[in-house]
Design a protein around this motif. Sequence first.
Motif, PDB file in Angstrom:
ATOM      1  N   UNK A   1       2.070  -8.227   3.650  1.00 24.48           N
ATOM      2  CA  UNK A   1       0.340  -7.816   3.433  1.00 24.48           C
ATOM      3  C   UNK A   1       0.448  -6.543   3.933  1.00 24.48           C
ATOM      4  N   UNK A   2       1.162  -6.152   5.122  1.00 24.61           N
ATOM      5  CA  UNK A   2       1.296  -5.005   5.563  1.00 24.61           C
ATOM      6  C   UNK A   2       1.802  -3.711   4.354  1.00 24.61           C
ATOM      7  N   UNK A   3       2.873  -4.026   3.565  1.00 24.04           N
ATOM      8  CA  UNK A   3       3.001  -3.358   1.850  1.00 24.04           C
ATOM      9  C   UNK A   3       2.093  -3.949   1.057  1.00 24.04           C
ATOM     10  N   UNK A   4       1.902  -4.759   1.068  1.00 23.98           N
ATOM     11  CA  UNK A   4       0.633  -4.450  -0.063  1.00 23.98           C
ATOM     12  C   UNK A   4      -0.254  -3.285   0.094  1.00 23.98           C
ATOM     13  N   UNK A   5      -0.525  -3.591   1.468  1.00 28.49           N
ATOM     14  CA  UNK A   5      -1.790  -2.777   1.826  1.00 28.49           C
ATOM     15  C   UNK A   5      -1.771  -1.441   1.707  1.00 28.49           C
ATOM     16  N   UNK A   6      -0.418  -1.048   1.396  1.00 28.05           N
ATOM     17  CA  UNK A   6       0.207   0.369   1.562  1.00 28.05           C
ATOM     18  C   UNK A   6       0.542   0.874   0.010  1.00 28.05           C
ATOM     19  N   UNK A   7       0.530  -0.027  -1.006  1.00 28.74           N
ATOM     20  CA  UNK A   7       0.974  -0.043  -1.937  1.00 28.74           C
ATOM     21  C   UNK A   7      -0.577  -0.311  -2.887  1.00 28.74           C
ATOM     22  N   UNK A   8      -1.735   0.141  -2.474  1.00 25.34           N
ATOM     23  CA  UNK A   8      -3.412   0.076  -2.807  1.00 25.34           C
ATOM     24  C   UNK A   8      -3.790  -1.361  -2.463  1.00 25.34           C
ATOM     25  N   UNK A   9      -2.815  -2.613  -2.207  1.00 24.84           N
ATOM     26  CA  UNK A   9      -3.756  -3.852  -2.795  1.00 24.84           C
ATOM     27  C   UNK A   9      -4.972  -3.741  -1.691  1.00 24.84           C
TER      28      UNK A   9
ATOM     29  N   UNK B   1      -3.263  -9.238 -12.693  1.00 20.86           N
ATOM     30  CA  UNK B   1      -3.138  -8.749 -11.721  1.00 20.86           C
ATOM     31  C   UNK B   1      -3.508  -9.039 -10.087  1.00 20.86           C
ATOM     32  N   UNK B   2      -4.889  -9.661 -10.292  1.00 20.74           N
ATOM     33  CA  UNK B   2      -5.643 -10.880  -9.224  1.00 20.74           C
ATOM     34  C   UNK B   2      -4.107 -11.523  -8.712  1.00 20.74           C
ATOM     35  N   UNK B   3      -2.957 -12.219  -9.438  1.00 19.29           N
ATOM     36  CA  UNK B   3      -2.262 -13.097  -9.023  1.00 19.29           C
ATOM     37  C   UNK B   3      -0.853 -12.032  -8.698  1.00 19.29           C
ATOM     38  N   UNK B   4      -1.039 -11.460  -9.466  1.00 21.82           N
ATOM     39  CA  UNK B   4       0.266  -9.549  -8.523  1.00 21.82           C
ATOM     40  C   UNK B   4      -0.204  -9.786  -6.935  1.00 21.82           C
ATOM     41  N   UNK B   5      -1.109  -9.387  -6.481  1.00 20.91           N
ATOM     42  CA  UNK B   5      -1.811  -8.986  -5.638  1.00 20.91           C
ATOM     43  C   UNK B   5      -1.671  -9.646  -4.311  1.00 20.91           C
ATOM     44  N   UNK B   6      -2.571 -11.422  -5.656  1.00 19.20           N
ATOM     45  CA  UNK B   6      -2.504 -12.740  -3.947  1.00 19.20           C
ATOM     46  C   UNK B   6      -1.318 -12.281  -3.653  1.00 19.20           C
ATOM     47  N   UNK B   7      -0.428 -12.979  -4.570  1.00 16.26           N
ATOM     48  CA  UNK B   7       1.387 -13.501  -3.896  1.00 16.26           C
ATOM     49  C   UNK B   7       1.909 -12.210  -3.389  1.00 16.26           C
ATOM     50  N   UNK B   8       1.779 -10.791  -3.307  1.00 19.95           N
ATOM     51  CA  UNK B   8       2.046  -9.848  -2.904  1.00 19.95           C
ATOM     52  C   UNK B   8       2.188  -9.175  -1.680  1.00 19.95           C
ATOM     53  N   UNK B   9       0.459  -9.855  -1.010  1.00 20.93           N
ATOM     54  CA  UNK B   9       0.642 -10.033  -0.275  1.00 20.93           C
ATOM     55  C   UNK B   9       0.457 -11.161   1.150  1.00 20.93           C
ATOM     56  N   UNK B  10       0.631 -12.272   0.335  1.00 20.91           N
ATOM     57  CA  UNK B  10       1.581 -13.409   1.066  1.00 20.91           C
ATOM     58  C   UNK B  10       2.819 -12.866   1.580  1.00 20.91           C
TER      59      UNK B  10
END
Length: 324
Positions: free
Chosen positions: A206-214, A194-203
Amino acid sequence: MTATELPTRPKRPRVNLSRARWVLPLGATILLWFVASGIAGYLSLNLLLDNVTLASFVGLVAVGQMMVVATGDGAFDLSIPYVMTLAAFVSAAVCGGSDGNLPVAILAGLGAGLGAGLLNGVLVTGPGLPPIVATLATGYIAYTAILLMGGGAQLAVAPSLTNFAQQSWHGLTLAVPAAVVIWIVVAVVRGRTRYGVYLHSMGQNRAAAALAAVPVKGMVISTFLFSGLLAAIAGVLLSGYVGGAFPDMADPYLIASVAAIVVGGTSVRGGESAVAATIFGATTMGLLTAVLELSGAGAGVQDIAEGGVIIMVVIAVTGRYGAR
């Protein structure tokens, strides 16, 4: 669906594009090996294996740089060469040139790298400094500490560390399998967790990743910790390989780490990374340097060539995405 509506083809996530990126840098590595061997006048396996050893140090710090860049937002770790040197100096200072407390000395060096990485992450996520500014500041702090510890002189390292780092088979040292283990761990974390998923979703956003609870801030800090730790490991191993710790020992590794990830296909925009391609990117740049050295080119020409490769690859990749 009406007659005027056309089915849309779902976009493929950019992270999947990294699966075959190792092919191009691997091909470039093989090509440059043949070119270097041609200049030398014979096909030299030792030349390739020597480059693999040197590329293992670059590959370690490049993978850490890759993790930072993958988070997006223009993130780069400019403190890498200073952290490498700081870790080498701390380890050398603790061991005092003897094997008596080598495990403690190595842990102290790695701790220095983690401390520098934590400072980078806190400066970026706390007061919100741009990553380039924060890491440059951390680098200067680390370099000051280096000068205070060594007074500008070289420090001796433990003989056992030197024996380990210099023991070789046709130029291939024990630093290579140590680096391979680390690369495998990073590849699994990046691609299978999951760490890798979070990493690439941020890149990618980043705003959408934060809204998705990353946990964006925590992820940013963790990538700088990764980079600091890998830089420290590379620095300690490098000090054993060169037989000591001295202030400018890691100067080439900043541009080398950037070149490796760019040639390896990591997007400077973030959201993409590729461990294997980054490693082959490191060997490609190392063999490019070997070709230039065998051709009689000076250090200045080598630096210009490396910079030119980075610029050309970034322009090519930027143009590719701009056309989409």
